[in-house]
Write an enzyme that holds these catalytic residues in place. Structure first.
Site, PDB file in Angstrom:
ATOM      1  N   LYS A 168      42.559  67.040  24.480  1.00 41.26           N
ATOM      2  CA  LYS A 168      41.479  66.501  25.315  1.00 41.26           C
ATOM      3  C   LYS A 168      40.210  66.265  24.511  1.00 41.26           C
ATOM      4  O   LYS A 168      40.016  66.794  23.423  1.00 41.26           O
ATOM      5  CB  LYS A 168      41.280  67.388  26.549  1.00 41.26           C
ATOM      6  CG  LYS A 168      42.469  67.184  27.504  1.00 41.26           C
ATOM      7  CD  LYS A 168      42.315  67.774  28.865  1.00 41.26           C
ATOM      8  CE  LYS A 168      43.531  67.332  29.710  1.00 41.26           C
ATOM      9  NZ  LYS A 168      43.642  68.094  30.956  1.00 41.26           N
TER      10      LYS A 168
ATOM     11  N   ARG B 103      50.260  73.241  29.178  1.00 39.50           N
ATOM     12  CA  ARG B 103      50.773  71.863  29.231  1.00 39.50           C
ATOM     13  C   ARG B 103      50.331  71.172  27.946  1.00 39.50           C
ATOM     14  O   ARG B 103      49.134  70.958  27.750  1.00 39.50           O
ATOM     15  CB  ARG B 103      50.184  71.170  30.461  1.00 39.50           C
ATOM     16  CG  ARG B 103      50.612  69.728  30.653  1.00 39.50           C
ATOM     17  CD  ARG B 103      49.875  69.125  31.853  1.00 39.50           C
ATOM     18  NE  ARG B 103      50.272  67.746  32.078  1.00 39.50           N
ATOM     19  CZ  ARG B 103      49.765  66.714  31.430  1.00 39.50           C
ATOM     20  NH1 ARG B 103      48.820  66.885  30.526  1.00 39.50           N
ATOM     21  NH2 ARG B 103      50.197  65.495  31.695  1.00 39.50           N
TER      22      ARG B 103
HETATM   23  N1  HH2 Z   1      45.919  66.799  32.398  1.00 41.70           N
HETATM   24  C1  HH2 Z   1      46.329  65.510  32.394  1.00 41.70           C
HETATM   25  C2  HH2 Z   1      47.336  65.094  33.275  1.00 41.70           C
HETATM   26  N2  HH2 Z   1      47.918  65.977  34.137  1.00 41.70           N
HETATM   27  N3  HH2 Z   1      48.114  68.167  34.998  1.00 41.70           N
HETATM   28  C3  HH2 Z   1      47.714  69.447  35.020  1.00 41.70           C
HETATM   29  N4  HH2 Z   1      48.274  70.320  35.864  1.00 41.70           N
HETATM   30  N5  HH2 Z   1      46.721  69.900  34.177  1.00 41.70           N
HETATM   31  C4  HH2 Z   1      46.097  69.077  33.302  1.00 41.70           C
HETATM   32  O1  HH2 Z   1      45.175  69.546  32.579  1.00 41.70           O
HETATM   33  C5  HH2 Z   1      46.490  67.693  33.255  1.00 41.70           C
HETATM   34  C6  HH2 Z   1      47.527  67.273  34.135  1.00 41.70           C
HETATM   35  C7  HH2 Z   1      45.720  64.535  31.449  1.00 41.70           C
HETATM   36  O2  HH2 Z   1      46.393  64.500  30.235  1.00 41.70           O
HETATM   37  P1  HH2 Z   1      47.490  63.406  29.813  1.00 41.70           P
HETATM   38  O3  HH2 Z   1      48.670  63.430  30.732  1.00 41.70           O
HETATM   39  O4  HH2 Z   1      47.815  63.604  28.396  1.00 41.70           O
HETATM   40  O5  HH2 Z   1      46.756  62.035  29.926  1.00 41.70           O
HETATM   41  P2  HH2 Z   1      46.750  60.884  31.034  1.00 41.70           P
HETATM   42  O6  HH2 Z   1      46.227  61.428  32.307  1.00 41.70           O
HETATM   43  O7  HH2 Z   1      45.849  59.826  30.438  1.00 41.70           O
HETATM   44  O8  HH2 Z   1      48.164  60.401  31.213  1.00 41.70           O
END
Ligand code: HH2
Length: 266
Positions: A205, A241
């Protein structure tokens, strides 16, 4: 929990696993690297990301869930805010609904979670993905995040979700400044003390680049992500995660061995 985004625009791995064969190959790499759960998402929640229809989310995620289900018993999680996507994903074999909206996206969300009988991750977010980073504001971020998570857990319980199906997540980066993220990471024990398993998502992040500008590219943020994962382990979170599964698993194995060697506190 290994992250598998089937999106063209996710901040860290967008567009990389767009076809089923590439996604399956990446899933197998995550499993080989030590993932205990795979979190599959078809909509980016990064600030300013374009919303995606339920049909598009399902078209992106269901084929992979079904394909994985036929080759592996690993628990699969669907990262979605939409009840209809969660319902279809559970029918295809997912057993965890990871909801960054904590069952607030649609009025029927709590009832659907109860009906599905799956595990559900309730995550804190201030505002909406499109605008959440515009001006996040809290008087006491840890107390407010804990109060929100407690309220959402009660809403899920009231709708009939079983207590042992509920997970909580402080939502690092979702409507939070650098200082808010750091305060939450420093006080994860308060979230753990709410009495539910806690999931921590700090991987790759933006706050990591704010602390270490050389990590401007998301895939250069593994070391900072691991530091946050270890802070989570120290506080007693149940899962992290992450995108960099192998490196994180190695760090957690060493951290756990050291913690075990210390023995119970005198
Ligand atoms: N962060 C993201 C997406 N889903 N779910 C949970 N439970 N906790 C988190 O911190 C979280 C999540 C964002 O990260 P990422 O999937 O890598 O990116 P994007 O939302 O751009 O797909």
């Amino acid at each position: 929990m290994g992250v598998l985004n089937l999106t063209p625009d996710s901040f860290s791995d967008g567009g990389r696993h767009a076809d089923l064969a590439a996604a399956l190959a990446h899933a197998e790499r995550l499993i080989d690297a030590g993932a205990d759960i795979l979190d599959i998402g078809g909509e980016s929640t990064r600030p300013g990301a374009a919303p995606v229809s339920a049909d598009d989310e399902m078209a992106r995620t269901l084929p992979l869930i079904a394909a994985l289900r036929s080759v592996s018993d690993l628990p699969l999680s669907i990262d979605t805010m939409k009840p209809q996507v969660a319902r279809a994903a559970v029918a295809a074999g997912a057993t965890i609904w990871n909801d960054v909206a904590a069952l607030r996206y649609a009025p029927e969300a709590c009832d659907v979670a109860a009906e599905l009988g799956c595990q559900v991750v309730l995550m804190h977010m201030q505002g909406e993905p499109a605008t959440m980073q515009a001006a996040p504001r809290y008087d006491d971020v840890t107390a407010e995040v804990c109060a929100f998570l407690e309220e959402r857990a009660q809403a899920a319980l009231a709708a009939g979700v079983a207590r042992d199906k509920i997970w909580l997540d402080p939502g690092i980066g979702f409507g939070k400044t650098l200082d808010h993220n750091l305060a939450l990471l420093a006080h994860l024990d308060a979230v753990v003390a709410l009495g539910f398993p806690v999931l921590l998502g700090a991987s790759r992040k933006r706050f990591i680049a704010a602390l270490h500008p050389a990590a401007d590219a998301p895939d250069a943020r593994a070391p900072g992500s691991i530091a946050a994962a270890l802070a989570g382990a120290q506080a007693g979170v149940a899962a992290v995660r992450v995108h960099d599964v192998g490196d994180t698993a190695q760090a957690l194995d060493v951290w756990t061995a050291i913690a075990n060697a210390a023995g119970p506190a005198a």
